[in-house]
Design an enzyme around this catalytic site. Structure first.
Site, short mmCIF file in Angstrom:
data_model
loop_
_atom_site.label_atom_id
_atom_site.label_comp_id
_atom_site.label_asym_id
_atom_site.label_seq_id
_atom_site.Cartn_x
_atom_site.Cartn_y
_atom_site.Cartn_z
CE1 TYR A 45 -3.33 -2.72 0.02
CE2 TYR A 45 -3.85 -2.19 2.28
CZ TYR A 45 -4.07 -2.93 1.14
OH TYR A 45 -5.07 -3.88 1.14
CG PHE A 184 -12.84 -3.30 -2.94
CD1 PHE A 184 -11.95 -2.34 -2.50
CD2 PHE A 184 -12.54 -4.00 -4.11
CE1 PHE A 184 -10.76 -2.09 -3.21
CE2 PHE A 184 -11.37 -3.76 -4.81
CZ PHE A 184 -10.47 -2.82 -4.36
N GLY A 190 -25.74 0.49 -3.55
CA GLY A 190 -26.88 -0.21 -2.96
C GLY A 190 -28.22 0.14 -3.60
N GLY A 191 -28.24 1.24 -4.34
CA GLY A 191 -29.46 1.61 -5.05
C GLY A 191 -30.52 2.18 -4.13
N1 LIG Z 1 -6.95 -8.11 0.32
C1 LIG Z 1 -6.97 -7.38 -0.76
O1 LIG Z 1 -6.55 -7.81 -1.82
C2 LIG Z 1 -7.53 -5.98 -0.70
C3 LIG Z 1 -7.85 -5.31 -1.89
C4 LIG Z 1 -8.37 -4.04 -1.79
C5 LIG Z 1 -8.57 -3.44 -0.55
N2 LIG Z 1 -8.22 -4.12 0.59
C6 LIG Z 1 -8.43 -3.54 1.94
O2 LIG Z 1 -9.80 -3.22 2.07
C7 LIG Z 1 -9.93 -1.89 2.55
C8 LIG Z 1 -11.21 -1.29 2.06
O3 LIG Z 1 -11.18 -1.09 0.66
P1 LIG Z 1 -11.29 0.37 0.03
O4 LIG Z 1 -10.91 1.35 1.08
O5 LIG Z 1 -10.55 0.38 -1.23
O6 LIG Z 1 -12.84 0.44 -0.31
P2 LIG Z 1 -14.15 0.63 0.59
O7 LIG Z 1 -13.85 0.52 2.02
O8 LIG Z 1 -15.20 -0.22 0.04
O9 LIG Z 1 -14.55 2.14 0.23
C9 LIG Z 1 -13.73 3.22 0.55
C10 LIG Z 1 -14.42 4.48 0.03
O10 LIG Z 1 -15.58 4.73 0.79
C11 LIG Z 1 -15.49 6.04 1.38
N3 LIG Z 1 -16.08 5.94 2.72
C12 LIG Z 1 -15.62 5.24 3.79
N4 LIG Z 1 -16.46 5.35 4.83
C13 LIG Z 1 -17.48 6.16 4.43
C14 LIG Z 1 -18.64 6.68 5.05
N5 LIG Z 1 -18.95 6.39 6.33
N6 LIG Z 1 -19.46 7.49 4.32
C15 LIG Z 1 -19.17 7.80 3.05
N7 LIG Z 1 -18.09 7.35 2.39
C16 LIG Z 1 -17.24 6.53 3.08
C17 LIG Z 1 -14.04 6.40 1.39
O11 LIG Z 1 -13.82 7.79 1.25
P3 LIG Z 1 -13.42 8.75 2.51
O12 LIG Z 1 -11.93 8.66 2.69
O13 LIG Z 1 -13.86 10.10 2.04
O14 LIG Z 1 -14.17 8.28 3.70
C18 LIG Z 1 -13.55 5.69 0.11
O15 LIG Z 1 -13.79 6.47 -1.03
C19 LIG Z 1 -8.67 -1.19 2.03
O16 LIG Z 1 -8.38 0.01 2.70
C20 LIG Z 1 -7.66 -2.27 2.23
O17 LIG Z 1 -7.19 -2.24 3.57
C21 LIG Z 1 -7.72 -5.38 0.52
#
Ligand SMILES: NC(=O)c1ccc[n+]([C@@H]2O[C@H](COP(=O)([O-])OP(=O)(O)OC[C@H]3O[C@@H](n4cnc5c(N)ncnc54)[C@H](OP(=O)(O)O)[C@@H]3O)[C@@H](O)[C@H]2O)c1
Length: 252
Positions: A45, A184, A190-191
């Site tokens: 990361y 993710f 969610g619609g």
């Molecule tokens: N194992 C793997 O291969 C893998 C792959 C990808 C990701 N991951 C892990 O999974 C975690 C989550 O994935 P992700 O961060 O990419 O996607 P996510 O958690 O599904 O979505 C993050 C997005 O949602 C927004 N968000 C978060 N909380 C919110 C809220 N309460 N209200 C409105 N918007 C909100 C964030 O923006 P803001 O900053 O503005 O809140 C960001 O744009 C990663 O950080 C990583 O640690 C693992």
């Protein structure tokens, strides 16, 4: 919920956009103060800045908070023992710790048998430099192969309201006492149904999405990624939202 020998809240924090700055060091400390008990990062990361920032913010590591990291992603060959050893050593340095609480094999290598990659990780576990082991983006057969090498406490796969190819893995994890960490978790539109249910609960659509995941399985521990303390608090508060069975089925 129980994760290995840790007791953690059911919603953690993802940090794949975390860059190194004084603000972000403060953010990680504030996140733990707000109740985050599992911080998820990876060797890959932000070119290492995510691990480095967490290392600065959480050393010495506060009681009741665990850090998970991962290694072995980036294409064929990245799951070779020599590559994993190098990455683990670097993660230990960046996180400023003697023991990584939870270490995932980030991807199963197409060129290295899963057993070989996990044996390299197991050596660090045997020496006490890794406490618990997990795997990411895996099916049930791979989970069971992995468990023959080393105990697996967590599986981290792509899963959310819209991405549901791992339904059987979620259920397998629950049956076997393995924590399922959906990555993710919020990347799903969610619609209108989510918007309607959110309004009914006086909650945001993102909170309803998280509440749905928590109701889906007792094994579920989502790690929504955010750089906003306000969003983080909303995410933690989602654990208190109880959807009715009807709402759950509507979103299913
Ligand atoms: N194992 C793997 O291969 C893998 C792959 C990808 C990701 N991951 C892990 O999974 C975690 C989550 O994935 P992700 O961060 O990419 O996607 P996510 O958690 O599904 O979505 C993050 C997005 O949602 C927004 N968000 C978060 N909380 C919110 C809220 N309460 N209200 C409105 N918007 C909100 C964030 O923006 P803001 O900053 O503005 O809140 C960001 O744009 C990663 O950080 C990583 O640690 C693992």
């Amino acid at each position: 919920m129980k994760l290995g020998d840790f007791e953690v809240a059911r919603i953690g924090l993802g940090t794949n956009r975390l860059t190194q700055s004084r603000t972000n060091v403060g953010f990680i400390r504030a996140a733990v103060e707000a109740g985050v008990q599992m911080v998820d990062t990876a060797h890959s990361y932000t070119g290492g800045q995510s691990e480095e920032t967490i290392g600065v913010a959480l050393s010495p590591q506060p009681d009741g908070c665990m850090v998970a990291t991962k290694g072995g992603i980036g294409g064929p060959g990245r799951g070779r023992p020599a590559v994993l050893q190098e990455e683990i050593e670097e993660s230990l340095r960046r996180l400023r710790t003697k023991t990584i609480d939870l270490y995932y094999l980030h991807r199963v290598d197409t060129e290295t048998p899963i057993e070989e990659s996990l044996r390299a990780i197991k050596e660090y576990r045997d020496r006490g430099q890794i406490r618990h082991v997990g795997i990411s983006e895996v099916d049930i057969e791979q989970i069971e192969r992995a468990r023959k090498v080393v105990p697996i406490v967590a599986v981290q796969n792509h899963y959310n309201l819209a991405e549901r190819k791992y339904e059987a893995v979620v259920d397998h994890c629950a049956a076997e006492g393995i924590v399922f960490v959906p990555f993710f978790p919020l990347r799903a539109d969610g619609g209108p149904a989510v918007a309607r249910i959110a309004k009914r609960h006086g909650a945001t659509p993102q909170q309803i999405t998280l509440a749905w995941l928590l109701k889906r399985s007792p094994a579920m521990l989502p790690i929504p990624g955010t750089l906003s303390l306000e969003h983080l608090k909303q995410n933690l508060d989602a654990a208190a939202i109880e959807l009715t069975d009807e709402e759950f089925e509507t979103l299913r």
